[in-house]
Design a protein around this motif. Structure first.
Motif, mmCIF file in Angstrom:
data_model
loop_
_atom_site.group_PDB
_atom_site.id
_atom_site.type_symbol
_atom_site.label_atom_id
_atom_site.label_comp_id
_atom_site.label_asym_id
_atom_site.label_seq_id
_atom_site.Cartn_x
_atom_site.Cartn_y
_atom_site.Cartn_z
ATOM 1 N N LYS A 183 7.542 -0.922 -5.206
ATOM 2 C CA LYS A 183 8.392 -0.018 -4.266
ATOM 3 C C LYS A 183 9.842 -0.018 -4.882
ATOM 4 C CE LYS A 183 4.741 0.158 -1.862
ATOM 5 N NZ LYS A 183 3.575 1.421 -1.833
ATOM 6 N N GLN A 210 -7.384 4.154 -5.021
ATOM 7 C CA GLN A 210 -6.984 5.606 -4.298
ATOM 8 C C GLN A 210 -7.365 5.080 -2.868
ATOM 9 O OE1 GLN A 210 -5.586 8.047 -5.551
ATOM 10 N NE2 GLN A 210 -5.378 7.091 -7.488
ATOM 11 N N PRO A 211 -6.069 5.235 -2.083
ATOM 12 C CA PRO A 211 -4.622 5.564 -2.300
ATOM 13 C C PRO A 211 -4.072 4.300 -3.047
ATOM 14 C CG PRO A 211 -4.999 5.037 -0.068
ATOM 15 C CD PRO A 211 -6.365 5.205 -0.377
ATOM 16 N N PRO A 212 -3.120 4.482 -3.831
ATOM 17 C CA PRO A 212 -2.367 3.419 -4.524
ATOM 18 C C PRO A 212 -1.747 2.461 -3.984
ATOM 19 C CG PRO A 212 -0.971 5.497 -4.869
ATOM 20 C CD PRO A 212 -2.583 5.830 -4.156
ATOM 21 N N ALA A 213 -1.604 1.269 -4.639
ATOM 22 C CA ALA A 213 -0.927 0.201 -4.047
ATOM 23 C C ALA A 213 -0.007 -0.137 -5.303
ATOM 24 C CB ALA A 213 -1.681 -0.830 -3.363
ATOM 25 N N ILE A 221 9.646 1.789 4.524
ATOM 26 C CA ILE A 221 8.626 0.936 5.180
ATOM 27 C C ILE A 221 9.130 -0.100 6.150
ATOM 28 C CG2 ILE A 221 7.177 -1.224 4.439
ATOM 29 C CD1 ILE A 221 6.567 0.695 1.768
ATOM 30 N N TRP A 276 0.767 -1.214 0.077
ATOM 31 C CA TRP A 276 -0.157 -0.004 -0.057
ATOM 32 C C TRP A 276 0.938 1.119 -0.025
ATOM 33 C CZ3 TRP A 276 -4.701 -1.848 -0.862
ATOM 34 C CH2 TRP A 276 -5.130 -2.901 0.025
ATOM 35 N N ASP A 277 0.306 2.186 -0.055
ATOM 36 C CA ASP A 277 1.102 3.544 0.041
ATOM 37 C C ASP A 277 1.011 3.764 1.497
ATOM 38 O OD1 ASP A 277 -1.203 6.050 1.358
ATOM 39 O OD2 ASP A 277 -2.431 3.990 0.517
ATOM 40 N N VAL A 278 2.152 4.865 1.925
ATOM 41 C CA VAL A 278 2.796 5.064 3.068
ATOM 42 C C VAL A 278 1.529 5.225 4.256
ATOM 43 C CG1 VAL A 278 4.186 6.508 4.754
ATOM 44 C CG2 VAL A 278 5.157 5.604 2.322
ATOM 45 N N ASP A 279 0.659 5.999 3.866
ATOM 46 C CA ASP A 279 -0.504 6.274 5.006
ATOM 47 C C ASP A 279 -1.227 5.323 5.273
ATOM 48 O OD1 ASP A 279 0.323 9.176 5.194
ATOM 49 O OD2 ASP A 279 -1.050 9.677 3.640
ATOM 50 N N THR A 280 -1.458 4.358 4.324
ATOM 51 C CA THR A 280 -2.344 2.939 4.600
ATOM 52 C C THR A 280 -1.415 2.065 5.492
ATOM 53 O OG1 THR A 280 -3.489 3.279 2.582
ATOM 54 C CG2 THR A 280 -3.426 1.071 3.592
ATOM 55 N N GLU A 333 12.157 3.388 -0.977
ATOM 56 C CA GLU A 333 10.760 3.271 -0.292
ATOM 57 C C GLU A 333 10.457 2.049 0.459
ATOM 58 O OE1 GLU A 333 8.090 5.674 -4.020
ATOM 59 O OE2 GLU A 333 8.705 3.490 -4.152
#
Length: 346
Positions: free
Chosen positions: A193, A187-190, A201, A151-155, A197
């Protein structure tokens, strides 16, 4: 319950594409997705299985008459066997609506702990799946490995908060899940990496980090550079990219490149304790097995998981005995019949 009875019971409630075959070799399900098959023409799952059958082992009983020790140390935890149940998601979609991911993981995690091993749990677009999986691991005293999608960082921050609460001794990411259709266009994108990145993580996770979906030496070295503690050599059972090599074909080269600096696990078509032995001889520290554990849960719940695990473990111990090795650390390339090449070729 016998293993034959387990399969017979599974056939009453699994499907329609999974046939609970006597040997899960990818032939009956082919390219059925949704379902347990592989992407494209569907031959990667078949190739995974068949490649292990082409690896031959050396019989040698001129050795110390000692009971094999199948124990495996994994990030401070002692496992009865070097075997893990692999992560599986959307079981109701792919295997039938007797179970959903929440119930499946609850059975699997608990049963694996009782069998002396551990389960990797899956993740999905439904946030409740990770919540329930980490709750099951927490209830099992942390005896499980949550596997998060890329996932994206926020998720991921939200996911890792759940992982921390679970008390798990490690966490995994199946980076190759970037190729799964249901992760496209979110959205948000996955997705994929970079090393940088992935490094961020790994630091964010705060636990031993396992990168699943490595199929090249470069990928293994990139995962190492990012700070991963372990990798899983995996092509996602053929479900993310058509026409890849089997995991057996690439394992030895990858293990040679990183052995000693990180743990190397492997999945893909491993269906017996003999196959487990072959994987360890080619450089793996342990293996993951996914589809057969789904059949075990559908066909016998906790009893099915225990039955499959003991079947695999006994086959591994018997193979060790007949190859003259008494501990996992003594399994190596000398136990394989490789007369023509340093690397296995099929």
């Amino acid at each position: 319950m016998t293993y034959k009875e387990l399969l017979e019971q599974a056939r009453t409630c699994i499907g329609p594409h999974c046939k609970a075959c006597p040997v899960c070799n990818g032939k009956a399900c082919g390219n059925t997705m949704p379902g347990p098959g592989a992407k494209g023409v569907g031959d990667v799952a078949i190739r995974n299985y068949e490649a292990w059958q082409k690896v031959r082992i050396n019989l040698n009983t001129i050795a110390e008459n000692k009971e094999p020790d199948t124990g495996f140390d994994f990030f401070g935890k002692r496992m009865k066997y070097p075997i893990f149940a692999g992560p599986v998601g959307a079981v109701n979609l792919h295997y039938g609506d007797k179970l959903d991911d929440i119930r499946y993981n609850d059975i699997l995690v608990r049963a694996c702990r009782e069998a002396g091993i551990a389960a990797f749990t899956g993740d999905g677009t439904n946030a409740e799946v990770m919540k329930a999986a980490t709750a099951a691991i927490r209830a099992a005293g942390g005896a499980g490995i949550p596997t998060v999608k890329p996932w994206d960082v926020d998720t991921l921050k939200e996911k890792f908060a759940l992982v921390k609460e679970s008390g798990s001794f490690a966490v995994a990411m199946d980076v190759d899940a970037a190729g799964l259709p249901f992760l496209q266009g979110l959205q948000p994108p996955a997705g994929s990496k970079t090393v940088e990145e992935l490094g961020e993580i790994v630091r964010m996770a705060g636990k031993p980090f396992i990168v699943k979906g490595v199929m090249t030496v470069k990928g293994a070295l990139d995962a190492k550079a990012a700070g991963a503690s372990a990798i899983i050599v995996s092509n996602h059972g053929g479900r993310v990219l058509d026409q890849t090599p089997s995991t057996a074909e690439v394992l030895e080269q990858i293990a040679d490149a990183v052995k000693g600096s990180m743990l190397v696990l492997v999945d893909g078509g491993i269906r017996s304790g003999v196959d487990v032995f072959k994987a360890l001889a080619l450089g793996a520290d342990a293996v993951l097995i996914a589809r057969p554990y789904v059949t075990a849960v559908y066909g016998g719940a906790e009893e099915g998981v225990k039955l499959l695990t003991e079947k695999l473990g006994k086959e591994l111990a018997d193979t060790m005995k007949m190859c003259g090795v008494s501990s996992l650390s003594r399994i190596g390339k000398d136990n394989l019949f490789l007369p023509q090449s340093r690397y296995v070729r099929f």
